[in-house]
Enzyme design. Structure first.
Site, PDB file in Angstrom:
ATOM      1  CB  VAL A 237      -8.106  -0.540  -2.982  1.00 31.32           C
ATOM      2  CG1 VAL A 237      -9.337   0.089  -2.386  1.00 31.32           C
ATOM      3  CG2 VAL A 237      -7.180   0.533  -3.527  1.00 31.32           C
TER       4      VAL A 237
ATOM      5  N   GLY B 298      -8.071  -5.685  -0.579  1.00 31.57           N
ATOM      6  CA  GLY B 298      -7.579  -7.047  -0.364  1.00 31.57           C
ATOM      7  C   GLY B 298      -8.046  -7.951  -1.495  1.00 31.57           C
TER       8      GLY B 298
ATOM      9  CE  LYS C 141      -6.728  -0.744   2.579  1.00 34.16           C
ATOM     10  NZ  LYS C 141      -7.322  -1.488   3.693  1.00 34.16           N
TER      11      LYS C 141
ATOM     12  CD  GLU D 186      -2.079  -1.841   7.900  1.00 27.68           C
ATOM     13  OE1 GLU D 186      -0.939  -1.628   7.482  1.00 27.68           O
ATOM     14  OE2 GLU D 186      -2.896  -2.547   7.289  1.00 27.68           O
TER      15      GLU D 186
ATOM     16  CE  LYS E 250      -2.146  -0.376   3.599  1.00 20.15           C
ATOM     17  NZ  LYS E 250      -2.962  -1.284   4.331  1.00 20.15           N
TER      18      LYS E 250
HETATM   19  N1  HSE Z   1      -5.282  -3.225   8.189  1.00 23.15           N
HETATM   20  C1  HSE Z   1      -6.119  -3.360   7.026  1.00 23.15           C
HETATM   21  C2  HSE Z   1      -7.561  -3.534   7.510  1.00 23.15           C
HETATM   22  C3  HSE Z   1      -5.794  -4.545   6.188  1.00 23.15           C
HETATM   23  O1  HSE Z   1      -7.810  -3.648   8.708  1.00 23.15           O
HETATM   24  O2  HSE Z   1      -8.440  -3.531   6.665  1.00 23.15           O
HETATM   25  C4  HSE Z   1      -4.831  -4.293   5.080  1.00 23.15           C
HETATM   26  O3  HSE Z   1      -5.176  -3.248   4.232  1.00 23.15           O
END
Ligand code: HSE
Length: 402
Positions: free
Chosen positions: A126, A128, A199, A184, A99
């Site tokens: 964006v 997954g 995103k 994250e 990302k």
């Molecule tokens: N940390 C992100 C989420 C996942 O919780 O959607 C990866 O983009």
């Protein structure tokens, strides 16, 4: 066709597994087998199926002319940027799940790929496992995109869902999201909205073909949302969701990431738990919604492999991606408009007249807290809201209404 993988972590090993397990299905679809020739990682993996192809030296992938496609799943900006650039310069296509790399260097790497007739693809970046980038660039290409709004972060959607459904407290739910592998490494990026911001910046750039710097997007996380806010949202028949959104306003685009109150008529209303969804409004097609797992090893890896296949079908030409470095003009945030759910400290009798003087006619909301006065405003600009809230002086919190 030979692939090199940079980084054998969660997503990189998922890509390796999918390319092995679905080898035949993939070969049937593209008319050629895809083999993983080398995997770069600093670590050793004794006994793992990756062992025979593992290397600690990037040059073994960079200099290997048989490797036409490189998967970058290392994460972080450096050395991922340098490695990806070196591969593109040699005419290799790159598919990434990184990302930060896409948000910071997207237009530059897309341009470099174009010059070398290679591809730089990032479908996983964006939503997954949700296909959104290719649909936006191809299926929706006849349309002018009027609006994109999405639940773009699974961790925060999970936290808000659990708070609403189980009355759970913020910190313990965050721990659950971390255990599920969604959050994250530093969950600040999730809860403060930075992940969703990157995103929506990528999606908006792709929708309009020009660059949106994520630093320019107003971003508010969920750390100020309490059980009381959720009680007011329930009282109004809505749910609080953190949404990244962008909307065409004349020749400009207005964009933001913030918690919003969503009513059941909105398709995003029923997107709960760790799921993500992206609602796109085209001027011809109308509303289209993409829903699925926004993170997780195999969902994310599946999106990366879809890029590998797409790059593989376009060796020697490259897959075009419309996203230039030219800056997209954003509406100044103070000028963007919303209705607001506002909570003030002090009983109705103490607040009502000064609220009416500052905000004009409002609709009071009673969720059973006598020591607070809450209300819904009419549509107003962010700047007008700030001014009115300052005048009233007792605002505890506000949530925009979608
Ligand atoms: N940390 C992100 C989420 C996942 O919780 O959607 C990866 O983009």
């Amino acid at each position: 066709m030979n692939v090199g993988i940079l980084g054998y972590g969660t997503v990189g090993s998922g890509v390796f597994d999918i390319l092995r397990e679905n080898k035949e299905v993939i070969a049937e679809r593209i008319g050629e087998e895809i083999s993983v020739k080398r995997v770069l990682d600093l670590r050793d993996f004794p006994g793992d199926p990756v062992e025979p192809v593992l290397t600690h030296d990037f040059k073994e992938i960079e200099a290997d002319e048989d490797v036409q496609i490189v998967v970058e799943t290392m994460g972080g900006l450096h050395p991922a940027y340098e490695f990806v650039k070196a591969c593109l310069e040699r005419g290799k296509s790159v598919c990434t799940s990184n990302k930060a790399l896409v948000a910071d260097f997207g237009p530059e790497l897309i341009q470099l790929a174009k010059e070398r007739h290679a591809s730089f693809l990032f479908e996983a970046r964006v939503g997954g496992g949700i296909p959104i980038i290719r649909p936006l660039q191809s299926s929706l290409s006849p349309d002018e995109i009027l609006e994109i709004s999405g639940i773009l972060n699974g961790t925060t959607n999970y936290i808000l869902t659990e708070m609403r459904e189980k009355g759970a407290d913020f910190d313990s739910v965050l721990k659950d999201a971390q255990a599920l592998g969604y959050a994250e490494a530093d969950p600040t990026a999730d809860v403060e909205g930075h992940d969703a911001c990157r995103k929506i910046a990528i999606l908006t750039s792709l929708a309009y073909g020009k660059n949106v710097d994520f630093h320019d997007i107003y971003t508010e996380g969920i750390t100020k949302i309490t059980d009381r806010d959720i009680a007011y949202a329930n009282q109004l028949g809505g749910k609080v969701k953190i949404c990244g959104s962008s909307r065409k306003v004349g020749e400009q685009v207005s964009a933001r990431v913030a918690p919003v109150l969503i009513y059941p008529g909105n398709p995003l209303y029923s997107v709960d738990g760790v799921f993500n969804a992206i609602l796109v409004k085209g001027n011809m097609v109308g509303d289209v919604m993409f829903y699925g797992q926004g993170a997780g090893k195999l969902a994310t890896a599946s999106a990366v492999v879809s890029d590998v296949i797409e790059a593989g079908k376009n060796i020697g030409t490259g897959v075009p991606v419309q996203w230039t470095a030219e800056k997209l003009s954003l509406v100044p945030f103070g000028e963007s408009k919303s209705r607001f759910l506002v909570r003030t400290a002090g009983a109705k009798s103490e607040n009502e007249s000064k609220v009416q003087a500052a905000f004009g006619d409002v609709e009071a909301v009673d969720a059973g807290f006598a020591e607070e006065y809450a209300f819904v405003t009419g549509e107003m600009t962010e700047a007008a809201y700030e001014e009115a809230a300052r005048t009233v002086g007792t605002v505890i919190n506000k949530i925009r209404i979608s």
